[in-house]
Design a protein around this motif. Structure first.
Motif, short mmCIF file in Angstrom:
data_model
loop_
_atom_site.label_atom_id
_atom_site.label_comp_id
_atom_site.label_asym_id
_atom_site.label_seq_id
_atom_site.Cartn_x
_atom_site.Cartn_y
_atom_site.Cartn_z
N LEU A 1 0.83 -1.21 0.00
CA LEU A 1 0.00 0.00 0.00
C LEU A 1 0.87 1.25 0.00
CD1 LEU A 1 -2.82 -1.19 2.41
CD2 LEU A 1 -3.11 -0.54 0.02
N PHE A 2 1.96 1.21 0.73
CA PHE A 2 2.88 2.36 0.71
C PHE A 2 3.45 2.56 -0.69
CE2 PHE A 2 7.22 4.01 0.84
CZ PHE A 2 7.00 5.26 1.39
N LEU A 3 3.93 1.50 -1.27
CA LEU A 3 4.51 1.60 -2.62
C LEU A 3 3.49 2.12 -3.63
CD1 LEU A 3 6.54 -1.75 -2.72
CD2 LEU A 3 7.48 0.58 -2.53
N SER A 4 2.21 1.86 -3.37
CA SER A 4 1.16 2.25 -4.30
C SER A 4 0.56 3.61 -3.96
CB SER A 4 0.04 1.19 -4.29
OG SER A 4 0.58 -0.10 -4.52
N GLY A 5 0.98 4.21 -2.85
CA GLY A 5 0.46 5.52 -2.49
C GLY A 5 -0.99 5.51 -2.05
N ASN B 1 0.49 -4.89 -8.93
CA ASN B 1 1.90 -4.99 -9.32
C ASN B 1 2.82 -4.87 -8.11
OD1 ASN B 1 1.43 -5.35 -12.04
ND2 ASN B 1 1.40 -3.15 -12.48
N ASN B 2 2.48 -4.00 -7.18
CA ASN B 2 3.33 -3.83 -6.01
C ASN B 2 3.25 -5.00 -5.04
OD1 ASN B 2 4.75 -1.41 -6.54
ND2 ASN B 2 2.86 -0.26 -6.22
N VAL B 3 2.08 -5.63 -4.96
CA VAL B 3 1.98 -6.86 -4.16
C VAL B 3 2.94 -7.90 -4.73
CG1 VAL B 3 0.48 -8.83 -3.63
CG2 VAL B 3 -0.36 -6.49 -3.28
N LYS B 4 2.91 -8.05 -6.04
CA LYS B 4 3.81 -9.03 -6.68
C LYS B 4 5.28 -8.66 -6.44
CE LYS B 4 0.50 -9.92 -10.44
NZ LYS B 4 0.22 -11.36 -10.56
N ARG B 5 5.58 -7.37 -6.61
CA ARG B 5 6.97 -6.93 -6.45
C ARG B 5 7.49 -7.17 -5.05
NH1 ARG B 5 7.49 -0.86 -7.83
NH2 ARG B 5 9.29 -1.18 -6.51
N VAL B 6 6.68 -6.79 -4.05
CA VAL B 6 7.17 -6.89 -2.67
C VAL B 6 7.29 -8.35 -2.25
CG1 VAL B 6 4.94 -6.70 -1.49
CG2 VAL B 6 7.00 -5.81 -0.40
N LEU C 1 9.67 -0.51 4.60
CA LEU C 1 9.52 0.95 4.48
C LEU C 1 8.57 1.53 5.52
CD1 LEU C 1 9.31 1.03 0.58
CD2 LEU C 1 11.28 1.59 2.02
N VAL C 2 7.52 0.79 5.86
CA VAL C 2 6.56 1.31 6.85
C VAL C 2 6.27 0.34 7.99
CG1 VAL C 2 5.40 2.97 5.34
CG2 VAL C 2 4.64 0.59 5.35
N TYR C 3 6.20 -0.96 7.70
CA TYR C 3 5.81 -1.91 8.74
C TYR C 3 6.76 -1.81 9.94
CZ TYR C 3 4.73 -6.04 11.34
OH TYR C 3 4.37 -6.88 12.36
N GLU D 1 1.61 11.76 3.94
CA GLU D 1 1.95 12.56 2.75
C GLU D 1 1.96 11.70 1.48
OE1 GLU D 1 2.20 15.75 2.69
OE2 GLU D 1 1.99 15.97 4.86
N CYS D 2 2.60 10.54 1.58
CA CYS D 2 2.78 9.71 0.38
C CYS D 2 1.57 8.85 0.06
CB CYS D 2 4.00 8.80 0.55
SG CYS D 2 5.54 9.70 0.76
N GLN D 3 0.70 8.63 1.03
CA GLN D 3 -0.43 7.73 0.80
C GLN D 3 -1.75 8.47 0.94
OE1 GLN D 3 1.75 4.71 3.52
NE2 GLN D 3 0.19 3.50 2.48
N ARG D 4 -2.54 8.43 -0.12
CA ARG D 4 -3.84 9.08 -0.12
C ARG D 4 -4.89 8.06 -0.50
NH1 ARG D 4 -3.06 14.34 1.95
NH2 ARG D 4 -0.89 14.75 1.54
#
Length: 270
Positions: free
Chosen positions: A177-181, A201-206, A236-238, A267-270
């Motif tokens: 979720l962080f990577l996806s904003g 895509n970010n779920v797959k990447r992480v 990054l966040v957990y 800031e980064c996640q909306r």
DNA sequence: CGCTGACCCTGACGGC
DNA sequence: TGCCGTCAGGGTCAGC
């Protein structure tokens, strides 16, 4: 402890030691796991050869000659290869001794793990309603978008729902979720198709990245070879509430969703 | 069907 | 030093 990358790391760790080996003995020291371990487990497994070590969701599936041994590591479980005869430690609940001096040892302090033995055709209620594997082609943004329509719950709970997609636990849901904003508390049904493309895509990447790092070791996770995973250094966040966002420097905030802590950047996640 | 909260269990940690 | 509350990577289930 284990999410999909940790289970996959375990699978890869034990597979070369198990395949083509016959089970010589099974020792159950503590049968009170998430579900009671069958009293006849040892008798059922004795003499069977391990044909393959597979994974479905967070279940390890040891394909045997006559059936399937289904193992879940729960929250604190680990399965590792140890020297035969090594004295059991606290919470070493089950040993599977294989020919050639291989001992698979299951340790699980919280006992949320489980062992089931499945004969062909037996009902599998724990597997029947699982969603797609996150690393499969069936899992993509269009799928998430379609499944999320009309859902008012938080998107983080949505992607942690095993009926939607398997293997995404609290760590990797937070990271993706962080990577996806995307804010974790946002209603799942009110997120655009484009943002779900990014999220899938970010779920797959992480997950892929975490598997390459041998999983995430927070306190106690070890793979089949007894070694810890190194993905924790990349989080990054957990587990970083109150610390600065690595991207923008804002102080990371924590909320509770579905009784689990969720850390995000305002800031980064909306 | 979707969502919420209780529950399963042990251990680590912070506050007093 | 000890006691108490809270929290922890999992998932099922009952109830609304």
């Amino acid at each position: 402890m284990p999410e999909l990358p940790e289970v996959e790391t375990t699978r890869r760790g034990i597979e070369p030691h198990c395949v083509d080996r016959r089970i010589e003995a099974v020792v159950v020291r503590q049968p009170a796991l998430r579900w009671p371990v069958p009293g006849d487990l040892a008798a059922q497994l004795h003499g069977q050869r391990v044909e393959a070590v597979e994974r479905r969701a967070k279940y390890l599936l040891l394909q045997l000659g006559d059936g399937t041994l289904m193992i879940h590591l729960g929250m604190s479980g680990s399965l590792r290869v140890v020297e035969p005869g090594l004295a059991p430690m606290t919470h070493d609940h089950i040993d599977i001794e294989l020919e050639g001096g291989i001992c698979l040892r299951f340790n699980d302090p919280r006992r949320f793990g489980s062992f089931h033995y499945l004969l062909p055709g037996a009902p599998t209620p724990l597997l029947d309603h699982l969603g797609p594997e996150p690393l499969s082609e069936a899992f993509d943004g269009a799928y998430l978008y379609r499944r999320s329509r009309g859902r008012r719950g938080a998107v983080k709970n949505f992607i942690m729902d095993g009926k939607v997609v398997v293997g995404v636990g609290n760590i990797y849901a937070s990271e993706a979720l962080f990577l996806s904003g995307i804010r974790p508390g946002r209603a799942a049904g009110r997120i655009s198709a484009a943002r779900y493309d990014a999220l899938a895509n970010n779920v797959k990447r992480v997950l892929t990245s975490a598997i390459e790092q041998g999983g995430t070791t927070l306190r106690d996770f070890v793979g089949g070879d007894g070694k810890p995973g190194y993905f924790a250094q990349k989080l990054l966040v957990y587990g970083r509430a109150g610390e600065p966002c690595r991207r923008c420097g804002a102080t990371l905030r924590e909320v509770r969703l579905g009784q689990r802590s969720s850390v995000y950047c305002i800031e980064c996640q909306r």
